[in-house]
Design a protein around this motif. Structure first.
Motif, PDB file in Angstrom:
ATOM      1  N   ARG A  17       0.822  -1.237  -0.006  1.00 38.62           N
ATOM      2  CA  ARG A  17       0.053  -0.040  -0.056  1.00 38.62           C
ATOM      3  C   ARG A  17       0.691   1.130  -0.059  1.00 38.62           C
ATOM      4  O   ARG A  17       0.642   2.292  -0.704  1.00 38.62           O
ATOM      5  CB  ARG A  17      -1.038   0.074   1.140  1.00 38.62           C
ATOM      6  CG  ARG A  17      -1.871  -1.236   1.089  1.00 38.62           C
ATOM      7  CD  ARG A  17      -2.915  -1.161   2.430  1.00 38.62           C
ATOM      8  NE  ARG A  17      -3.659  -2.210   2.495  1.00 38.62           N
ATOM      9  CZ  ARG A  17      -4.558  -2.458   3.535  1.00 38.62           C
ATOM     10  NH1 ARG A  17      -4.634  -1.613   4.623  1.00 38.62           N
ATOM     11  NH2 ARG A  17      -5.266  -3.626   3.591  1.00 38.62           N
ATOM     12  N   ALA A  18       1.891   1.118   0.838  1.00 38.64           N
ATOM     13  CA  ALA A  18       2.777   2.462   0.779  1.00 38.64           C
ATOM     14  C   ALA A  18       3.512   2.571  -0.663  1.00 38.64           C
ATOM     15  O   ALA A  18       3.426   3.789  -1.144  1.00 38.64           O
ATOM     16  CB  ALA A  18       3.837   2.097   1.711  1.00 38.64           C
ATOM     17  N   ILE A  25       2.377  10.879  -3.382  1.00 40.15           N
ATOM     18  CA  ILE A  25       3.373  11.574  -2.654  1.00 40.15           C
ATOM     19  C   ILE A  25       4.190  12.322  -3.363  1.00 40.15           C
ATOM     20  O   ILE A  25       4.586  13.630  -2.739  1.00 40.15           O
ATOM     21  CB  ILE A  25       4.002  10.373  -1.750  1.00 40.15           C
ATOM     22  CG1 ILE A  25       2.895   9.999  -0.721  1.00 40.15           C
ATOM     23  CG2 ILE A  25       4.955  10.960  -0.772  1.00 40.15           C
ATOM     24  CD1 ILE A  25       3.554   8.373   0.198  1.00 40.15           C
ATOM     25  N   GLU A  26       4.973  11.768  -4.421  1.00 38.12           N
ATOM     26  CA  GLU A  26       5.870  12.537  -5.133  1.00 38.12           C
ATOM     27  C   GLU A  26       5.187  13.827  -5.799  1.00 38.12           C
ATOM     28  O   GLU A  26       5.813  14.954  -5.869  1.00 38.12           O
ATOM     29  CB  GLU A  26       6.414  11.440  -6.045  1.00 38.12           C
ATOM     30  CG  GLU A  26       7.128  10.490  -5.474  1.00 38.12           C
ATOM     31  CD  GLU A  26       7.943   9.581  -6.748  1.00 38.12           C
ATOM     32  OE1 GLU A  26       8.992   9.091  -6.386  1.00 38.12           O
ATOM     33  OE2 GLU A  26       7.389   9.693  -7.871  1.00 38.12           O
ATOM     34  N   VAL A  43      -2.313  13.040   3.633  1.00 39.55           N
ATOM     35  CA  VAL A  43      -2.972  12.614   4.662  1.00 39.55           C
ATOM     36  C   VAL A  43      -3.946  11.598   4.755  1.00 39.55           C
ATOM     37  O   VAL A  43      -4.246  10.649   5.403  1.00 39.55           O
ATOM     38  CB  VAL A  43      -3.181  13.707   5.602  1.00 39.55           C
ATOM     39  CG1 VAL A  43      -3.771  13.364   7.200  1.00 39.55           C
ATOM     40  CG2 VAL A  43      -1.889  14.565   5.865  1.00 39.55           C
ATOM     41  N   ASP A  44      -5.295  12.039   3.797  1.00 36.69           N
ATOM     42  CA  ASP A  44      -6.340  11.168   3.610  1.00 36.69           C
ATOM     43  C   ASP A  44      -5.869   9.945   3.208  1.00 36.69           C
ATOM     44  O   ASP A  44      -6.403   8.861   3.577  1.00 36.69           O
ATOM     45  CB  ASP A  44      -7.134  12.051   2.712  1.00 36.69           C
ATOM     46  CG  ASP A  44      -8.010  13.027   3.510  1.00 36.69           C
ATOM     47  OD1 ASP A  44      -7.807  13.275   4.769  1.00 36.69           O
ATOM     48  OD2 ASP A  44      -8.465  13.996   2.730  1.00 36.69           O
ATOM     49  N   ALA A  45      -4.869   9.558   2.016  1.00 32.18           N
ATOM     50  CA  ALA A  45      -4.415   8.637   1.409  1.00 32.18           C
ATOM     51  C   ALA A  45      -3.849   7.880   2.374  1.00 32.18           C
ATOM     52  O   ALA A  45      -4.162   6.439   2.308  1.00 32.18           O
ATOM     53  CB  ALA A  45      -3.606   8.826   0.281  1.00 32.18           C
ATOM     54  N   ASP A  72      10.788  -1.519   6.385  1.00 33.19           N
ATOM     55  CA  ASP A  72      10.329  -1.624   4.983  1.00 33.19           C
ATOM     56  C   ASP A  72       9.425  -0.298   4.457  1.00 33.19           C
ATOM     57  O   ASP A  72       9.591   0.082   3.582  1.00 33.19           O
ATOM     58  CB  ASP A  72       9.854  -2.948   4.518  1.00 33.19           C
ATOM     59  CG  ASP A  72      10.984  -3.953   4.699  1.00 33.19           C
ATOM     60  OD1 ASP A  72      12.264  -3.621   4.528  1.00 33.19           O
ATOM     61  OD2 ASP A  72      10.707  -5.199   4.506  1.00 33.19           O
ATOM     62  N   VAL A  73       8.439  -0.055   5.459  1.00 31.70           N
ATOM     63  CA  VAL A  73       7.261   0.652   5.056  1.00 31.70           C
ATOM     64  C   VAL A  73       7.829   1.977   5.264  1.00 31.70           C
ATOM     65  O   VAL A  73       7.699   2.847   4.401  1.00 31.70           O
ATOM     66  CB  VAL A  73       6.350   0.569   6.085  1.00 31.70           C
ATOM     67  CG1 VAL A  73       5.257   1.658   5.964  1.00 31.70           C
ATOM     68  CG2 VAL A  73       5.489  -0.704   5.788  1.00 31.70           C
ATOM     69  N   PHE A  74       8.740   2.310   6.337  1.00 31.47           N
ATOM     70  CA  PHE A  74       9.285   3.686   6.528  1.00 31.47           C
ATOM     71  C   PHE A  74      10.302   3.982   5.284  1.00 31.47           C
ATOM     72  O   PHE A  74      10.463   4.959   4.961  1.00 31.47           O
ATOM     73  CB  PHE A  74       9.912   3.722   7.575  1.00 31.47           C
ATOM     74  CG  PHE A  74       9.191   3.658   8.788  1.00 31.47           C
ATOM     75  CD1 PHE A  74       7.790   4.087   8.839  1.00 31.47           C
ATOM     76  CD2 PHE A  74       9.385   2.887  10.240  1.00 31.47           C
ATOM     77  CE1 PHE A  74       6.960   4.088  10.033  1.00 31.47           C
ATOM     78  CE2 PHE A  74       8.579   3.056  11.343  1.00 31.47           C
ATOM     79  CZ  PHE A  74       7.243   3.709  11.285  1.00 31.47           C
ATOM     80  N   GLU A  75      11.060   2.911   5.018  1.00 29.73           N
ATOM     81  CA  GLU A  75      12.176   3.114   3.942  1.00 29.73           C
ATOM     82  C   GLU A  75      11.265   3.565   2.521  1.00 29.73           C
ATOM     83  O   GLU A  75      11.717   4.586   1.724  1.00 29.73           O
ATOM     84  CB  GLU A  75      12.760   1.790   3.419  1.00 29.73           C
ATOM     85  CG  GLU A  75      13.839   1.935   2.444  1.00 29.73           C
ATOM     86  CD  GLU A  75      14.615   0.476   2.238  1.00 29.73           C
ATOM     87  OE1 GLU A  75      15.537   0.681   1.224  1.00 29.73           O
ATOM     88  OE2 GLU A  75      14.375  -0.444   3.043  1.00 29.73           O
ATOM     89  N   GLU A  76      10.253   2.846   2.097  1.00 27.51           N
ATOM     90  CA  GLU A  76       9.243   3.093   1.003  1.00 27.51           C
ATOM     91  C   GLU A  76       8.758   4.506   1.171  1.00 27.51           C
ATOM     92  O   GLU A  76       8.941   5.371  -0.113  1.00 27.51           O
ATOM     93  CB  GLU A  76       8.298   1.822   1.104  1.00 27.51           C
ATOM     94  CG  GLU A  76       7.188   2.410  -0.201  1.00 27.51           C
ATOM     95  CD  GLU A  76       8.123   2.219  -1.702  1.00 27.51           C
ATOM     96  OE1 GLU A  76       7.719   3.161  -2.549  1.00 27.51           O
ATOM     97  OE2 GLU A  76       8.922   1.456  -1.707  1.00 27.51           O
ATOM     98  N   LEU A  77       8.178   4.918   2.160  1.00 29.70           N
ATOM     99  CA  LEU A  77       7.683   6.076   2.323  1.00 29.70           C
ATOM    100  C   LEU A  77       8.765   7.316   2.265  1.00 29.70           C
ATOM    101  O   LEU A  77       8.325   8.228   1.481  1.00 29.70           O
ATOM    102  CB  LEU A  77       6.688   6.424   3.470  1.00 29.70           C
ATOM    103  CG  LEU A  77       5.309   5.616   3.601  1.00 29.70           C
ATOM    104  CD1 LEU A  77       4.927   5.406   4.956  1.00 29.70           C
ATOM    105  CD2 LEU A  77       4.438   5.773   2.461  1.00 29.70           C
TER     106      LEU A  77
END
Length: 391
Positions: A17-18, A25-26, A43-45, A72-77
């Protein structure tokens, strides 16, 4: 007989999902930087994707990711946008620890809605609290509350005066955002979209169930990840963030060099650049491997029912410090290689500023590295970690 909680794992759904939010985000990153906070569509997404629930204990309906799943999630975001990764890591940590450690009354109130509220604040510079019947009277001023413009509750560290034999006790206090004075002084070099403003609380009563001891490492809800305590869990946040930003910098330099291949005098044809890029890539990959190896070892310890020993505490701190400063070295190399393109407003310039803002965090300071070296050299016998120092 109590049962020691095992480490909970949730799979790759949240990572997927991230990754799916990266285009949005970009697109929104420049607008977020200009306004000093994440944009409403982002934020909503993040809410709709459940990404603010990744640290919430499973018994409360959260995903309760394991340390490496969180990495992994923090790396992706953070790859998509460093400020977005920073806000998510800070608020999800505070959401998760509130769910794990607060009393039942607080948890039932905070987590009762269909959408998980955001908790933001500061856990390193304490305010003061005085014990009253049924709770505490809290006052103070705190800095760098990442994600506060989006929050419904504040997470604040304070010392309770004269708690035990004349000593002070450090506690975390959760308060509704209505009790917070926003000081709105966010004008910084990097990570501008995190909205990490200063705030104040003036004599607010906080019920006991809305607080917990700052060093708490035995959860009331959820699995073994919460046995790390708040501080060690925060090391996951900053490690994942540095992984994402460092990788994005190198990938942007690949794109920059490739676009100039075949042009006389460009870095694409420079033997020195080829050599330096190889060194930068190897250094970053080695630092990334240390992070993942260290947290794999940590997960095995947690799943066995143990808390981390002193050496394991040293290694999670060392891995964070090393990946953070490796990312900073990568940023300097990418910026120098990017020439005037890096100098101008754009992604490389923003990444460069964001990395150097990230290195200012207390978790990556020089004192911590010194203490890690002292312990690894066998010169801290009988001592244990208290925040970022050995005592």
């Amino acid at each position: 007989m109590s049962v020691t909680p095992r480490l909970h794992t949730a799979g790759t759904a949240m990572l997927d999902r991230a990754r799916g939010l990266r285009p949005l985000i970009e697109r929104e990153a420049a607008a977020a930087e200009a306004q000093g906070r994440l944009t409403t569509p982002v934020v909503d997404a993040l809410h709709e994707a459940g990404l603010f629930d990744i640290w919430v204990p499973a018994p409360l309906g959260g995903a309760e990711l394991s340390p490496r799943e969180l990495l992994d999630v923090f790396e992706e975001l953070s790859y998509a946008d460093p400020s977005t990764g920073w806000v998510v890591m800070a608020t999800t940590l505070e959401n998760g620890t509130a769910g794990a450690y607060l009393g039942d009354d607080a948890v039932e109130r905070i987590f009762r809605g269909p959408r998980t509220p955001l908790i933001a604040g500061q856990g390193t510079r304490p305010g003061t609290a005085v014990r009253e019947d049924g709770g505490f009277r809290l006052s103070g001023q705190w800095s760098f509350a990442s994600g506060m413009p989006h929050a419904q509750y504040a997470h604040s560290l304070a010392t309770v005066e004269g708690t035990v034999e004349g000593t002070d006790e450090a506690r975390i206090f959760i308060t509704p955002i209505e009790d917070v004075e926003m000081l709105g002084n966010w004008d910084v070099l990097g990570l501008r979209a995190t909205g990490s403003i200063d705030y104040a609380i003036h004599g607010v009563f906080v019920p006991e169930s809305w607080t917990h001891v700052a060093t708490e490492d035995e959860p009331l809800r959820g699995g073994a990840v919460y046995r790390l305590g708040v501080l060690d869990q925060s090391l996951i946040c900053h490690s994942g963030w540095a992984l994402g930003v460092g990788r994005r910098l190198l990938d942007e330099l690949v794109r920059y060099a490739g676009a100039r291949a075949g042009r006389p005098g460009q870095i694409a044809d420079s033997d020195a650049f080829h050599t330096d890029f190889a060194r930068a890539e190897a250094g970053f990959r080695a630092a990334r491997a240390l992070v993942h190896q260290t947290w794999a070892d940590t997960e095995r310890t947690l799943d066995s029912g143990r808390h981390l020993d002193v050496r394991e505490e040293t290694m999670v701190r060392l891995a964070l410090n090393h990946i953070t400063w490796t990312a900073a070295e990568v940023a300097r190399f990418v910026y120098a290689s990017g020439g005037t393109s890096a100098l101008r407003d754009g992604l490389i310039q923003r990444l460069f500023r964001d990395v150097h803002a990230g290195t200012a965090h207390i978790s990556s300071g020089p004192r911590l590295l010194k203490e890690c070296g002292r312990e690894l050299a066998g010169l801290a016998q009988g001592q244990s970690w208290a925040l970022f120092a050995l005592e």
